[in-house]
Design an enzyme around this catalytic site. Structure first.
Site, PDB file in Angstrom:
ATOM      1  N   ASP A  63      42.296  -0.828   1.299  1.00 52.24           N
ATOM      2  CA  ASP A  63      40.989  -0.659   1.944  1.00 52.24           C
ATOM      3  C   ASP A  63      40.881   0.824   2.259  1.00 52.24           C
ATOM      4  O   ASP A  63      41.555   1.318   3.165  1.00 52.24           O
ATOM      5  CB  ASP A  63      40.916  -1.502   3.218  1.00 52.24           C
ATOM      6  CG  ASP A  63      39.605  -1.309   3.966  1.00 52.24           C
ATOM      7  OD1 ASP A  63      38.761  -0.503   3.507  1.00 52.24           O
ATOM      8  OD2 ASP A  63      39.427  -1.952   5.018  1.00 52.24           O
ATOM      9  N   ILE A  64      40.057   1.550   1.502  1.00 54.40           N
ATOM     10  CA  ILE A  64      40.035   3.007   1.681  1.00 54.40           C
ATOM     11  C   ILE A  64      39.502   3.416   3.054  1.00 54.40           C
ATOM     12  O   ILE A  64      39.730   4.537   3.491  1.00 54.40           O
ATOM     13  CB  ILE A  64      39.276   3.745   0.544  1.00 54.40           C
ATOM     14  CG1 ILE A  64      37.775   3.492   0.584  1.00 54.40           C
ATOM     15  CG2 ILE A  64      39.864   3.414  -0.822  1.00 54.40           C
ATOM     16  CD1 ILE A  64      36.974   4.445  -0.302  1.00 54.40           C
ATOM     17  N   TYR A 194      23.067   7.906   0.066  1.00 57.14           N
ATOM     18  CA  TYR A 194      23.952   7.781  -1.094  1.00 57.14           C
ATOM     19  C   TYR A 194      24.049   9.118  -1.829  1.00 57.14           C
ATOM     20  O   TYR A 194      25.139   9.572  -2.182  1.00 57.14           O
ATOM     21  CB  TYR A 194      23.435   6.691  -2.044  1.00 57.14           C
ATOM     22  CG  TYR A 194      24.315   6.477  -3.247  1.00 57.14           C
ATOM     23  CD1 TYR A 194      25.502   5.747  -3.141  1.00 57.14           C
ATOM     24  CD2 TYR A 194      23.978   7.004  -4.492  1.00 57.14           C
ATOM     25  CE1 TYR A 194      26.323   5.552  -4.244  1.00 57.14           C
ATOM     26  CE2 TYR A 194      24.792   6.812  -5.601  1.00 57.14           C
ATOM     27  CZ  TYR A 194      25.962   6.088  -5.471  1.00 57.14           C
ATOM     28  OH  TYR A 194      26.782   5.904  -6.560  1.00 57.14           O
ATOM     29  N   VAL A 196      23.556  12.162  -0.644  1.00 55.79           N
ATOM     30  CA  VAL A 196      24.329  13.137   0.143  1.00 55.79           C
ATOM     31  C   VAL A 196      25.817  12.807   0.077  1.00 55.79           C
ATOM     32  O   VAL A 196      26.665  13.704  -0.032  1.00 55.79           O
ATOM     33  CB  VAL A 196      23.833  13.191   1.602  1.00 55.79           C
ATOM     34  CG1 VAL A 196      24.769  14.038   2.466  1.00 55.79           C
ATOM     35  CG2 VAL A 196      22.409  13.758   1.657  1.00 55.79           C
ATOM     36  N   SER A 197      26.167  11.508   0.103  1.00 55.53           N
ATOM     37  CA  SER A 197      27.587  11.131   0.036  1.00 55.53           C
ATOM     38  C   SER A 197      28.202  11.580  -1.287  1.00 55.53           C
ATOM     39  O   SER A 197      29.344  12.057  -1.325  1.00 55.53           O
ATOM     40  CB  SER A 197      27.763   9.616   0.225  1.00 55.53           C
ATOM     41  OG  SER A 197      27.404   8.877  -0.937  1.00 55.53           O
ATOM     42  N   LYS A 198      27.454  11.455  -2.390  1.00 59.43           N
ATOM     43  CA  LYS A 198      27.970  11.852  -3.700  1.00 59.43           C
ATOM     44  C   LYS A 198      27.907  13.369  -3.898  1.00 59.43           C
ATOM     45  O   LYS A 198      28.733  13.936  -4.626  1.00 59.43           O
ATOM     46  CB  LYS A 198      27.221  11.112  -4.815  1.00 59.43           C
ATOM     47  CG  LYS A 198      27.498   9.609  -4.830  1.00 59.43           C
ATOM     48  CD  LYS A 198      28.995   9.298  -4.955  1.00 59.43           C
ATOM     49  CE  LYS A 198      29.273   7.833  -5.166  1.00 59.43           C
ATOM     50  NZ  LYS A 198      30.720   7.536  -5.314  1.00 59.43           N
TER      51      LYS A 198
END
EC number: 1.1.1.184
Length: 277
Positions: A63-64, A194, A196-198
């Site tokens: 579980d990261i 999403y 911004v996360s990538k």
């Protein structure tokens, strides 16, 4: 298991692109392939599915979002293999476009997994990467789009070749904080958690590649981000134009770059082509 054995590992591998990457590595990688998943039952079911195809991946729970789970995996790899040859950071999440969850919660949850947890995996596993190791972070052209939709001063920061990991973490935290205070647009951020996360994953890739050049250049480890394209997965609500097999092609290409390769490194790659950042 001898520490001479080669090992490749894929996170979030029980379905979708992660599963397709694992299947392809089982066929092409000379060594063991470890399929990891947060849910043990789903992960073991995925392993059984590949075994039914005549392949033989191993399973390890991961579980990261749980640092202890990452450390347990690191200890397993160190004990069983003396390190790691290939790491594919595929685990990630995305909210549906029509999800009613408030945007600030979406931002916090999305960045927690896609950026901060992925960074934690890199922090624990990069030190045990063996010489000629390959690291692939699954990113997205949505990150590039998010960059282009940032205000100019933010774009300059993200594109800066001297941006540090600490600087990047602070920027990602600021985005989450700005969404909580409902000022993210005023502060120059785009309206996609999403994306911004990538964006964070791609810039992290550039920074980590630079760190490897500074500290372990002789080991010739190659670390890249890639965009698998818009793939028919649960995350894309099966709307994608590509099959998971097509989505796995570039990640597997980067994972299996030959030992004498010197590039790509620190790049965002789509369809095996380096993208302009």
């Amino acid at each position: 298991m001898s520490s001479c054995s080669r090992v490749a590992l894929v996170t979030g591998a029980n379905k979708g692109i992660g599963f397709a990457i694992t299947r392809d590595l089982c066929r092409k990688f000379s060594g063991d392939v470890v399929l990891t998943a947060r849910d043990e039952a789903r992960g073991r079911a995925a392993v059984q599915q590949l075994q039914a195809e005549g392949l033989s991946p191993r399973f390890h729970q991961l579980d990261i979002d749980d640092p202890q789970s990452i450390r347990a995996l690191r200890d397993f790899l160190r004990k069983e293999y003396g390190g790691l040859n290939v790491l594919v950071n595929n685990a990630g999440i995305a909210f549906r476009m029509d999800d009613p969850t408030p945007f600030d919660i979406q931002a916090e949850v999305t960045l927690k997994t896609n950026f901060f947890a992925t960074r934690n995996v890199c922090t624990e596993l990069l030190p045990i990467m063996k010489p000629h190791g390959r690291v692939v972070n699954i990113s997205s052209l949505q990150g590039l789009k998010a960059l282009e939709n940032c205000r100019e001063d933010l774009q300059e920061k993200f594109r800066c070749d001297t941006l540090t990991e600490v600087d990047l973490v602070d920027l990602m935290k600021k985005f989450v904080e700005d969404t909580k205070n409902e000022v993210h647009e005023r502060e120059g951020w785009p309206d996609s958690a999403y994306g911004v996360s990538k964006l964070g994953v791609t810039v992290l890739t550039r920074i980590l590649a630079r760190q490897l050049d500074e500290k372990r250049k002789a080991d010739r480890i190659l670390l890249n981000a890639c965009c698998p394209g818009w793939v028919k997965t649960d995350m894309a609500r099966d709307q994608g134009s590509r099959t998971v097999e097509e989505g796995a092609e570039t990640p597997v290409y980067l994972a299996l770059l030959p030992p004498d390769a010197t590039e790509p490194h620190g790049q965002l790659v789509r369809d095996k082509v380096v993208q302009t950042w």
